[in-house]
Structure formats: C-alpha cells, structure tokens
Design an enzyme around this catalytic site. Structure first.
Site, mmCIF file in Angstrom:
data_model
loop_
_atom_site.group_PDB
_atom_site.id
_atom_site.type_symbol
_atom_site.label_atom_id
_atom_site.label_comp_id
_atom_site.label_asym_id
_atom_site.label_seq_id
_atom_site.Cartn_x
_atom_site.Cartn_y
_atom_site.Cartn_z
ATOM 1 C CB THR A 127 -0.947 0.002 1.210
ATOM 2 O OG1 THR A 127 -1.835 -1.113 1.108
ATOM 3 C CG2 THR A 127 -1.766 1.286 1.269
ATOM 4 C CG ASN A 145 2.398 -1.135 3.824
ATOM 5 O OD1 ASN A 145 2.321 -0.266 2.958
ATOM 6 N ND2 ASN A 145 1.632 -2.219 3.812
ATOM 7 C CE LYS A 197 -5.277 -0.101 4.337
ATOM 8 N NZ LYS A 197 -4.521 -1.001 3.431
ATOM 9 C CG ASP A 198 -1.551 6.100 8.718
ATOM 10 O OD1 ASP A 198 -0.765 5.615 7.892
ATOM 11 O OD2 ASP A 198 -1.787 5.562 9.819
ATOM 12 N NE ARG A 199 -0.363 1.202 4.374
ATOM 13 C CZ ARG A 199 -0.878 0.581 5.430
ATOM 14 N NH1 ARG A 199 -0.802 1.152 6.631
ATOM 15 N NH2 ARG A 199 -1.451 -0.606 5.310
ATOM 16 C CG ASP A 214 -5.719 -3.808 1.710
ATOM 17 O OD1 ASP A 214 -5.157 -4.492 0.829
ATOM 18 O OD2 ASP A 214 -5.250 -3.665 2.858
ATOM 19 C CG HIS A 237 -5.369 -8.057 3.772
ATOM 20 N ND1 HIS A 237 -4.225 -8.758 3.450
ATOM 21 C CD2 HIS A 237 -5.115 -6.767 3.439
ATOM 22 C CE1 HIS A 237 -3.321 -7.942 2.949
ATOM 23 N NE2 HIS A 237 -3.842 -6.717 2.922
ATOM 24 C CG HIS A 260 -1.621 -3.701 -3.286
ATOM 25 N ND1 HIS A 260 -2.642 -4.559 -2.942
ATOM 26 C CD2 HIS A 260 -1.493 -2.843 -2.247
ATOM 27 C CE1 HIS A 260 -3.096 -4.245 -1.749
ATOM 28 N NE2 HIS A 260 -2.423 -3.192 -1.296
#
Length: 613
Positions: free
Chosen positions: A140, A161, A225-227, A370, A374, A418
């Site tokens: 990610t 990550n 998500k922060d990223r 995501d 998962h 991805h």
C-alpha cells in the site's frame, strides 16, 4: 488536288485554338464540371453541335468568348486549425485509488454494476487494460507513493509499509513521524496521529500543482488509512485526513498540516455517522443467487471476525464491535467506503474544491476493499458485495461533483495500489500447484551457515519484506567483500523449496533495463540506501499468510495488474492494450493539466490518453 487541300486544312485546324471551341485545361486542384453545370454558371443553355455531313466542308465556327474562371462554391468556412492553450486546466482533479483492486474485478462484477459508477468512467473514458506496477514489492505505501510521484521505490524511497532502517537499527513505518501529534481526536499523544510524508523523497502531482499556481491550488488527501491519505497528498498539501476508529470513529489529521480541525470537519465528526453505520450491520445488497455457487458463502477459505460464529451474511456489527477494535471494524465492511464518500463530499463542498479558476486536487483512497480482501479473499461473496456497493458510492460521488463543480469541468483517474493473490488454499483445492510460503527454515539456515563460514557474530540483522539485511559494518570490519557474502546467502536461498529466484542488491543495482520482467520489477523496487542485500522471490501463487484470506507483495500479475481509467475533462473514450505502468499516471495527468512533472518522475505520458480525434 482537292484531297491535298482538305488534308492540309484538317492538319492546320487541329492546331488552331479556336477549332471546335476553346480548350482550357482543367487545373488538378479544380473539380471537373460537366457541360450542363457550365452552362448554368455562364447563364446560357448548352446546345449540342449538329453532326457533320459527309462530303461537305465543315464551316469554321465563330470565335467564342473565353469562359470565366470557375470558382468552387464555398458552402462552409474551412475548419479552423485547433487552438492550443497551454494555460488551460480543469477546475478540479480527483485521483481515486482502490486498495487491493485487481483488474479482473471489473470483468467479473460488470453485470452487477449500475450505469453511473464504474461503467460511467469505463464507457466514457480511456481504459488502460494492460496496466501494471513496474516494481516489487507491491504494498500500500509504495503503491500510493508511486501513483502520485510518477516513479518507483528506487527513487521515492517508500520501499514498503514498514521496513528495517539500518541507521535506526529498527523497523520503521512509512509515514510515522514522532515530531508531530494527533489533531481531531479526544485522546492525545497517540501514535495514530503522529504522521507526515517525511520519508518520501520525491514531490507529487499535488506538490507541483501548488507551485505551478503560486500555491493557490488546494490539495487534500483523504482515506481510511493514514498512508493512503498522506503519501498521495504530498509535502505541501493543505490537509490530509484519515479515519481513527477505536472508541471515537472520527476523521483526524496531524500537526504537520494544522493545529486544529476546520470547523466543518469538527462538525462532521460530531454527527456520529460511524455509530449510525455500525447499527446498519452488513447485509448483502444483491439476491443471494447473484453471488455465485462455486464457493458458498461460508467456506474454509474465508477468515472470520473475532467473536463471530462463521464468515457468512448477515454480520451483526454491534455484537462484533468490542472484539474487533471498536469502530475499526467498519474498515473491513462496505460501510467504510460509504463513510469515506460522505466525508469526501463534505471536503469538496466546504473547501470549495473546483469552485474557482484555480485547479484543485483531491486524492481519494478507498481502503475497505483491502481489509475485506485480506480477511475473505478474492473470490468471496463479501468481496463481491463490497465492490457492488462501492460502485453505488462512486455513482453518488460523481453526481455530487457534477452538481458542485459542473459536468465536464473535472478530470478523474481511477487505479489501485496493488492487486491480490487467489487464496492459496482455495487455488490448491482446485488443482493449482501452489502452497504457503514459510521462510522460517530458510532464515535459520542462512543464519547458521553464515556463522559456520565466517565465525560467530550477528551477520544477519533482519529479514523483512522477503529481503535479507546483512550486517555491513561487521562484514567490512572483517575485511570481507560484501558481494561475496551476498552471493553466499543467495546460494542458500536458491536451495530452499518454494523459492523461485533470488538476487543481490549489487546485481540489481548494476543491472540495466531489459533484464527479464521479474528482475526488472525487483530492480525498480530497490532503493540503494534502504533496501536489503538479498531479495527472495517465492514461486508464483505462493503466499506468506494464514490459511484464510489473501495478501499481496509479489512481482506477479495477480499483484501488479490493476485498473487504470482516465475520465472527464479533455479525455476521449477508448481502450488501449498497450503495456502501461503505474509510474505513467503522474506524467499523463501533468501533461493534461499543464503542470510540471514531479521531480523524480521516471514514467512517460500515456499517448492513448492524450491523443484526440
């Protein structure tokens, strides 16, 4: 004598310009005009010449006036040459990233989509159908950074990550920054808000757009998500917001961007929408027969929520809330995407994105796809339900942008960070030659072999993201060539079952473009100062994960082949099957909006997107 005179007369008459009328050659550029047309243009009727009787001399005709020069009638003005305005930009640009979206999801769920979500941008936009990540590992953090910087981890520095930092001697997270604090939550001093883009070494589309407009453009990133919010927004962004679940269920930011939330954001958090979605539970949106019967709803290849009886519909989220991180459970349901669109609409309206002559950029990343992948895998009912619901939310988002910005006044692209592997246990049950990748024995073998060959010592520091990090200071102090130790570790890896290949950083660093596709992806994912010493590639389809659900990270198509669709302002509909890469998105957008390339950009503009009829 008479015959001789007639012969001379005929020969001379053929060279006479007045014989049988004046002959005027027709220019090549002038269309042939028949006699009736000519007569009409001259204003006279055209009379046929009487036939010549035999045995009588043909009288010499009187000279005729020269016909006027014919001018082709101009019914319409010739089309003007296309004007080129290098200052033109759309009012608004939105970059959409869908976490873990494989390209084949578009094909598989197509008949279940409505007309105004995915189908709207596919049928009216340019689709790059053979679009890949040109590097590995495919995670990610690197994915979002690569999309918006137009380059790969080799240059922007986000190699995972998390990764092992040689200088710090510990694992680091891609956006963690202890110099900043959380903003927007009741709890303070918690890691969830200590974030910034400081580990990313390249500028983004948004950074360059800011400079191109004298910092007037607004650039904002949002995600669960922060990223997914921070890395796309870049270094000069006005804001980045991400979801903090736990016991609060709010969107937060960090002091890198601001000291307090805008009033509208605080007001939005107070609505308590997270609690409303928790009460809605998770019920399938389609009739049960629409989800297929190859693998039932409850099957051994899906993971379950903690405390849940089985992985099947319906899910009572309130009952599962406490055991699954409070409001964090929403991330692993379609409600997370719905809540993100709620917040995105609020951002657009309250920040006035696209409301003036200066182009604004919103980086929007959907993360629930995501989390669901998962937990449940690529072929689960839950995954299909998530994408069908996401299609509805995209339609709602596009409608709101049309109303606020104006239809045709905004530019959009949609891609993924991805893909994801087919659950190995499911694939193996259907006869595919896949297994689970467990590197533990290989790691132990490498550690033991290094000590046997070079003596006792901590020769290996860490195994992270399928990379061995060697103790370079120790190797130098012993006078051993780094290349020798790397090759020794590589040879051990290649003897391990489940390993397809392995390569050293020195090999990849010195390799040139044109090596085989897998090695090229490893090369483009290698950062000389941050990556490990030996990169290991498991066999295709092998996964280092649990027996349920799926993951990603490999250089193979199931992880690298993702959608890429451009839609809206100045985009012509079509589809191309030419190979394109994730690093090509940023230079394509930069070309469309007439903005500088990100400073480490290594991609190329996609010509199919830029060509106009």
């Amino acid at each position: 004598m008479l015959y001789r005179c007639l012969f001379v007369f005929c020969v001379l008459s053929t060279f006479s310009p007045s014989f049988w009328g004046q002959r005027t050659p027709t220019p090549l550029t002038q269309p042939t005009v028949n006699q009736s047309q000519l007569g009409k243009q001259e204003g006279k009727a055209v009379k046929e010449k009487p036939p010549v009787k035999e045995g009588k001399e043909t009288p010499k005709p009187k000279p005729k006036k020269r016909a006027p020069k014919l001018i082709e009638p101009q019914n319409e003005a010739p089309p003007a040459a296309p004007s080129i305005d290098l200052s033109s930009r759309p009012k608004f640009v939105i970059g959409i990233t869908i976490d873990q979206m494989r390209m084949d999801y578009l094909y598989r769920y197509w008949n279940s989509f409505g007309d105004d979500g995915f189908k709207r941008i596919v049928q009216n936009g340019m689709v790059c159908a053979d679009h890949h990540f040109g590097y590995a590992p495919t995670y990610t953090g690197p994915g979002h950074a690569s999309i918006f910087t137009g380059t790969t981890p080799r240059f922007h520095g986000i190699i995972g990550n998390d990764w092992f930092d040689r200088r710090a001697g510990e694992s680091v997270y891609c956006t963690f920054d202890s110099t900043h604090q959380i903003v927007g939550a009741e709890r303070t001093g918690i890691r969830d808000g200590q974030m910034s883009p400081h580990r990313m070494h390249a500028s983004t589309i948004g950074d360059e757009l800011k400079f191109a407009t004298d910092m007037k453009a607004k650039v904002i990133g949002i995600s669960l998500k922060d990223r997914g919010a921070i890395l796309p927004a870049g270094h000069t962004a006005d804001a980045a917001y991400w979801f903090y679940g736990k016991d609060e269920g709010k969107f937060i930011t960090s002091t890198y961007y601001m000291d307090e939330l805008p009033r509208w954001a605080s007001k939005w958090n107070k609505k308590g929408l997270a609690n409303r979605y928790m009460k809605a539970n998770w019920i399938p949106v389609l009739p049960r027969e629409a989800y297929g019967d190859a693998w039932p709803d409850n099957n051994p290849y899906e993971g379950n929520f903690k405390g849940g009886e089985r992985p099947s519909f319906p899910y009572n989220l309130k009952n599962l809330q406490e055991a699954n991180g409070g409001f964090d459970i929403l991330k692993a349901t379609p409600h997370g995407n719905t809540m993100l669109v709620d917040f995105a609409v609020a951002v657009i309206e309250n920040e006035g994105l696209g409301s003036d002559a200066v182009t604004d950029l919103l980086a929007l990343s959907f993360s629930s796809t995501d989390y669901v992948g998962h937990q449940f895998g690529a072929h689960a009912w839950e995954t299909m339900d998530t994408y069908v619901r996401l299609d509805m939310q995209l339609a709602r988002l596009f409608k709101n942008i049309d109303e606020f910005v104006g239809e045709g006044e905004w530019l959009c692209w949609l891609t993924a960070d991805h893909g994801g592997a087919t659950v190995p246990s499911l694939a193996a049950s259907e006869g595919l030659p896949v297994e689970y990748w467990k590197p533990g024995n290989m790691i132990e073998s490498v550690e033991q072999s290094l000590q046997e060959k070079y003596g006792e010592g901590e020769w290996m520091l860490r195994y992270s993201n399928d990379q061995f990090f060697l103790n370079r200071p120790l190797i130098r102090s012993q006078g051993i060539a780094l290349e020798e130790v790397q090759q020794f570790v590589r040879s051990i890896c290649l003897e391990t079952p489940g390993v397809l290949t392995a390569s050293t950083s020195l090999e990849l660093g010195g390799a040139s473009a044109g090596v085989d596709d897998i090695m090229e992806r490893l090369r483009m994912g290698l950062h000389s100062a941050k990556s490990g010493d030996v990169m290991v590639v498991p066999e295709p389809g092998w996964l280092n994960y649990g027996l349920t659900g799926t993951s990603h990270g490999s250089p193979f198509p199931y992880d690298t082949h993702v959608p890429c669709i451009f839609y809206g302002w100045n985009i012509q509909p079509g589809i191309t099957y030419d190979r394109t890469h994730i690093r090509d998105i940023a230079p394509t957008i930069s070309a469309l909006i007439h903005s500088p390339l990100p400073n480490a950009c290594s991609g190329r503009p996609i010509q199919a997107v830029l060509e106009h009829d």
